[in-house]
Design an enzyme around this catalytic site. Structure first.
Site, PDB file in Angstrom:
ATOM      1  N   TYR A 290      50.295 -57.441  32.501  1.00 36.35           N
ATOM      2  CA  TYR A 290      50.905 -58.333  31.511  1.00 36.35           C
ATOM      3  C   TYR A 290      51.761 -59.432  32.130  1.00 36.35           C
ATOM      4  O   TYR A 290      52.094 -60.406  31.455  1.00 36.35           O
ATOM      5  CB  TYR A 290      51.733 -57.522  30.505  1.00 36.35           C
ATOM      6  CG  TYR A 290      50.872 -56.902  29.419  1.00 36.35           C
ATOM      7  CD1 TYR A 290      50.518 -57.629  28.288  1.00 36.35           C
ATOM      8  CD2 TYR A 290      50.392 -55.607  29.536  1.00 36.35           C
ATOM      9  CE1 TYR A 290      49.713 -57.084  27.295  1.00 36.35           C
ATOM     10  CE2 TYR A 290      49.593 -55.049  28.551  1.00 36.35           C
ATOM     11  CZ  TYR A 290      49.253 -55.792  27.434  1.00 36.35           C
ATOM     12  OH  TYR A 290      48.462 -55.257  26.458  1.00 36.35           O
TER      13      TYR A 290
ATOM     14  N   ASP B 252      50.135 -47.074  27.529  1.00 38.94           N
ATOM     15  CA  ASP B 252      48.935 -46.632  28.253  1.00 38.94           C
ATOM     16  C   ASP B 252      48.467 -47.626  29.314  1.00 38.94           C
ATOM     17  O   ASP B 252      47.504 -47.367  30.019  1.00 38.94           O
ATOM     18  CB  ASP B 252      47.790 -46.346  27.268  1.00 38.94           C
ATOM     19  CG  ASP B 252      47.194 -47.626  26.706  1.00 38.94           C
ATOM     20  OD1 ASP B 252      47.837 -48.698  26.805  1.00 38.94           O
ATOM     21  OD2 ASP B 252      46.088 -47.562  26.162  1.00 38.94           O
TER      22      ASP B 252
HETATM   23  P1  NAD Z   1      45.304 -50.614  13.439  1.00 35.76           P
HETATM   24  O1  NAD Z   1      45.752 -51.793  12.643  1.00 35.76           O
HETATM   25  O2  NAD Z   1      43.871 -50.266  13.498  1.00 35.76           O
HETATM   26  O3  NAD Z   1      46.070 -49.321  12.904  1.00 35.76           O
HETATM   27  C1  NAD Z   1      47.401 -49.285  12.563  1.00 35.76           C
HETATM   28  C2  NAD Z   1      47.584 -48.535  11.240  1.00 35.76           C
HETATM   29  O4  NAD Z   1      48.984 -48.495  10.959  1.00 35.76           O
HETATM   30  C3  NAD Z   1      46.905 -49.202  10.033  1.00 35.76           C
HETATM   31  O5  NAD Z   1      46.031 -48.301   9.410  1.00 35.76           O
HETATM   32  C4  NAD Z   1      48.081 -49.577   9.126  1.00 35.76           C
HETATM   33  O6  NAD Z   1      47.784 -49.466   7.760  1.00 35.76           O
HETATM   34  C5  NAD Z   1      49.132 -48.579   9.562  1.00 35.76           C
HETATM   35  N1  NAD Z   1      50.492 -48.961   9.215  1.00 35.76           N
HETATM   36  C6  NAD Z   1      51.048 -50.193   9.281  1.00 35.76           C
HETATM   37  N2  NAD Z   1      52.333 -50.143   8.903  1.00 35.76           N
HETATM   38  C7  NAD Z   1      52.604 -48.845   8.600  1.00 35.76           C
HETATM   39  C8  NAD Z   1      53.769 -48.179   8.135  1.00 35.76           C
HETATM   40  N3  NAD Z   1      54.926 -48.836   7.947  1.00 35.76           N
HETATM   41  N4  NAD Z   1      53.693 -46.852   7.890  1.00 35.76           N
HETATM   42  C9  NAD Z   1      52.537 -46.191   8.099  1.00 35.76           C
HETATM   43  N5  NAD Z   1      51.404 -46.777   8.532  1.00 35.76           N
HETATM   44  C10 NAD Z   1      51.448 -48.100   8.789  1.00 35.76           C
HETATM   45  O7  NAD Z   1      45.880 -50.835  14.906  1.00 35.76           O
HETATM   46  P2  NAD Z   1      45.359 -50.347  16.333  1.00 35.76           P
HETATM   47  O8  NAD Z   1      44.787 -51.474  17.059  1.00 35.76           O
HETATM   48  O9  NAD Z   1      44.564 -49.123  16.187  1.00 35.76           O
HETATM   49  O10 NAD Z   1      46.746 -50.023  17.044  1.00 35.76           O
HETATM   50  C11 NAD Z   1      47.696 -49.143  16.536  1.00 35.76           C
HETATM   51  C12 NAD Z   1      48.987 -49.249  17.299  1.00 35.76           C
HETATM   52  O11 NAD Z   1      48.884 -48.695  18.582  1.00 35.76           O
HETATM   53  C13 NAD Z   1      49.478 -50.676  17.505  1.00 35.76           C
HETATM   54  O12 NAD Z   1      50.884 -50.705  17.407  1.00 35.76           O
HETATM   55  C14 NAD Z   1      49.071 -50.976  18.909  1.00 35.76           C
HETATM   56  O13 NAD Z   1      49.781 -52.045  19.433  1.00 35.76           O
HETATM   57  C15 NAD Z   1      49.398 -49.647  19.521  1.00 35.76           C
HETATM   58  N6  NAD Z   1      48.834 -49.362  20.838  1.00 35.76           N
HETATM   59  C16 NAD Z   1      49.719 -49.057  21.797  1.00 35.76           C
HETATM   60  C17 NAD Z   1      49.310 -48.749  23.048  1.00 35.76           C
HETATM   61  C18 NAD Z   1      50.352 -48.497  24.090  1.00 35.76           C
HETATM   62  O14 NAD Z   1      50.102 -48.605  25.242  1.00 35.76           O
HETATM   63  N7  NAD Z   1      51.598 -48.202  23.732  1.00 35.76           N
HETATM   64  C19 NAD Z   1      47.939 -48.719  23.337  1.00 35.76           C
HETATM   65  C20 NAD Z   1      47.024 -49.036  22.339  1.00 35.76           C
HETATM   66  C21 NAD Z   1      47.500 -49.343  21.078  1.00 35.76           C
HETATM   67  C1  G6P Z   2      46.974 -52.033  26.382  1.00 37.92           C
HETATM   68  C2  G6P Z   2      48.446 -51.980  26.135  1.00 37.92           C
HETATM   69  C3  G6P Z   2      48.718 -51.770  24.691  1.00 37.92           C
HETATM   70  C4  G6P Z   2      48.049 -52.846  23.858  1.00 37.92           C
HETATM   71  C5  G6P Z   2      46.567 -52.840  24.141  1.00 37.92           C
HETATM   72  C6  G6P Z   2      45.905 -53.995  23.446  1.00 37.92           C
HETATM   73  O1  G6P Z   2      46.417 -50.774  26.223  1.00 37.92           O
HETATM   74  O2  G6P Z   2      49.093 -50.985  26.866  1.00 37.92           O
HETATM   75  O3  G6P Z   2      50.115 -51.778  24.484  1.00 37.92           O
HETATM   76  O4  G6P Z   2      48.260 -52.626  22.483  1.00 37.92           O
HETATM   77  O5  G6P Z   2      46.348 -52.956  25.509  1.00 37.92           O
HETATM   78  O6  G6P Z   2      44.548 -53.796  23.473  1.00 37.92           O
HETATM   79  P1  G6P Z   2      43.550 -54.541  22.466  1.00 37.92           P
HETATM   80  O7  G6P Z   2      42.244 -53.979  22.860  1.00 37.92           O
HETATM   81  O8  G6P Z   2      43.987 -54.140  21.062  1.00 37.92           O
HETATM   82  O9  G6P Z   2      43.719 -55.980  22.722  1.00 37.92           O
HETATM   83 MN    MN Z   3      51.237 -50.841  26.115  1.00 39.66          MN
END
Ligand code: NAD
Ligand code: G6P
Ligand code: MN
Length: 442
Positions: free
Chosen positions: A265, A170
């Site tokens: 980044y 994102d």
């Molecule tokens: P969070 O810790 O609040 O939530 C993650 C959840 O995953 C937790 O509830 C945890 O228990 C669960 N989990 C962990 N291992 C697991 C497994 N093996 N099977 C099932 N569930 C499992 O984290 P968050 O800050 O809400 O972020 C969630 C994910 O989204 C992270 O990987 C974060 O980096 C990603 N993210 C990606 C983008 C992107 O641009 N691609 C943007 C925002 C967040």
């Molecule tokens: C951006 C990136 C994600 C990353 C997030 C971290 O959205 O694309 O990959 O996980 O920032 O944000 P945070 O608020 O958790 O530091």
């Molecule tokens: Mn990302």
């Protein structure tokens, strides 16, 4: 009209309520039969689920809803898995950030040693989700935004080559929302962009309006002085002061190549010592998120569940997450939408490793993504990307083979790590901290 069944994997994520609100907001564009939450932490997920139950009951009571930690219940009879797991949760993110900082090295969620450590945890977790999906709903697609997306994407390419998984980030979307503001447009979708790179490691080479007018000059004039900082603050995820500082810092990243516009980044790779020095080794972004977003979301969810009402709720629709609906619709309705995805290069960047997972615009239809060629890239970006993609590939090899040597090599190849001695010290600390998650290395 067909209604779709969705499993949100990582149901206990801080992003789950915002994504559910976003799905409900878009229900006419993407009709939903069932939403299931799946997590491996039952107690954490339950708090989010209890609130989502109330939200759905109020806004769309016709949708079936359940939360489970049982894979066959979670993954049976579904069309899409929306995956956002964080293996090791924030407790491990905090260690990923603080261990490198002890040695004066960037401590970051997805970049440098922290990202490598997170990758070594995530690979197994995401492969497990892919396997559950293929076992219980072989026709389903996984829309994955679990991080570190670059390493996860390389692992699924190599170890599950036939998986129906689309990896998306994102950050470019958030940046394009800022560009929209800078340009005085209404919507990101008024722009057509060209972009190439790796995940969290890329550059825009063209930004045009739908009539084909070049919008880069106006953007560059702004970025040169202000980075992507704008007065308007993007609602939702990137509002904290540390994000505002990141948007400003883009000015210094842009200076390296004024022909393109950079991903935020890249600052960790161009100014690693500055970033490490600026950080508070006792209070990193993980602490900010735990004290901020996580506390807010869980407090609100508990309150909603207790009141059995969303009245006065401060949970926000995650508008910018509507890219997930765009992606699901592209698959479901063959919309042929142009979207930035992380895909196998296969010549999209001519002068770059054809097996690398690159981030490029793709046309997405019901068969998946077709990458749009970006031609040959300049020596500067090519050199940087070759080094960084080697980090990502070596992490996956290290995970597969249980190789200490390859992980040490991955660390020293990261521009964030100054030398092999420090790389080894960080690695040994990370191994100690990740005993419960990493394969044994020798
Ligand atoms: P969070 O810790 O609040 O939530 C993650 C959840 O995953 C937790 O509830 C945890 O228990 C669960 N989990 C962990 N291992 C697991 C497994 N093996 N099977 C099932 N569930 C499992 O984290 P968050 O800050 O809400 O972020 C969630 C994910 O989204 C992270 O990987 C974060 O980096 C990603 N993210 C990606 C983008 C992107 O641009 N691609 C943007 C925002 C967040
Ligand atoms: C951006 C990136 C994600 C990353 C997030 C971290 O959205 O694309 O990959 O996980 O920032 O944000 P945070 O608020 O958790 O530091
Ligand atoms: Mn990302």
């Amino acid at each position: 009209m067909k209604k779709f069944s969705i499993t949100i994997a990582g149901g206990g994520s801080t992003f789950t309520p915002g994504i559910i609100l976003m799905l409900l907001e878009n229900i006419d564009k993407f009709p939903i039969k069932q939403i299931k939450l799946y997590d491996n932490d039952k107690a954490r997920q339950q708090q989010i689920a209890d609130a989502c139950q109330v939200i759905i009951k109020e806004k769309a009571p016709e949708i079936d809803f359940l939360a489970t930690v049982t894979p066959d219940i979670a993954f049976s009879d579904i069309d899409f898995v929306m995956a956002h797991i964080r293996v090791g949760k924030y407790a491990m993110r905090e260690k990923d950030e603080k261990i490198p900082l002890k040695y004066g090295v960037v401590g970051q969620e997805t970049c440098g040693p922290g990202g490598i450590a997170y990758g070594m945890r995530s690979i197994g977790g995401v492969l497990e989700l892919v396997d559950y999906m293929e076992k219980y709903s072989p026709d389903a697609w996984m829309l994955n935004y679990s991080n570190p997306a670059a390493i996860v994407a390389e692992a699924t390419r190599k170890l599950r080559p036939d998986a129906k998984i689309l990896n998306i980030c994102d950050m470019p979307i958030a940046i394009e929302n800022l560009m929209t503001q800078i340009l005085g447009l209404q919507s990101r979708k008024e722009m057509v962009i060209s972009y190439y790179g790796l995940n969290h490691f890329g550059w825009w080479t063209a930004v045009r309006d739908r009539q084909g007018h070049d919008l880069l000059p106006k953007l560059k004039a702004h970025v040169k002085d202000h980075g992507y900082a704008v007065n308007f603050s993007e609602a939702g995820q990137h509002i904290d002061e540390s994000w505002q500082a990141t948007f400003k810092k883009v000015k210094d990243v842009y200076a390296l190549d004024p022909d393109t516009l950079p991903n935020t980044y890249l600052k960790y790779y161009f100014y690693p010592q500055d970033e490490a020095q600026k950080a508070d080794p006792n209070y990193t972004r993980a602490n900010e998120v735990m004290d901020g977003r996580e506390k807010h979301v869980f407090t609100e969810c508990n309150r909603i569940a207790q009141c059995d009402s969303t009245q006065n709720s401060t949970l926000e629709i995650d508008e910018h997450a509507s890219y997930i609906v765009d992606l699901a619709r592209a698959i479901a309705y063959n919309t042929q939408e142009r979207m930035l995805l992380i895909v196998e290069n296969k010549g999209a960047i001519h002068n770059f490793d054809s097996s690398a997972m690159v981030e490029v615009p793709c046309i997405v239809g019901s068969e998946g993504p077709e990458p749009i060629t970006q031609g040959a890239i300049p020596q500067f970006q090519k050199g940087l990307m070759e080094q960084q993609v080697s980090v990502e590939k070596l992490v996956v090899e290290a995970w597969e083979e249980g190789s200490y040597q390859k992980l040490w090599q991955a660390l020293i190849l990261s521009r964030t790590v100054p030398n092999a001695r420090i790389a080894k010290q960080i690695l040994d600390d990370l191994i100690e901290a990740n005993q419960a998650y990493w394969p044994a290395l020798s």
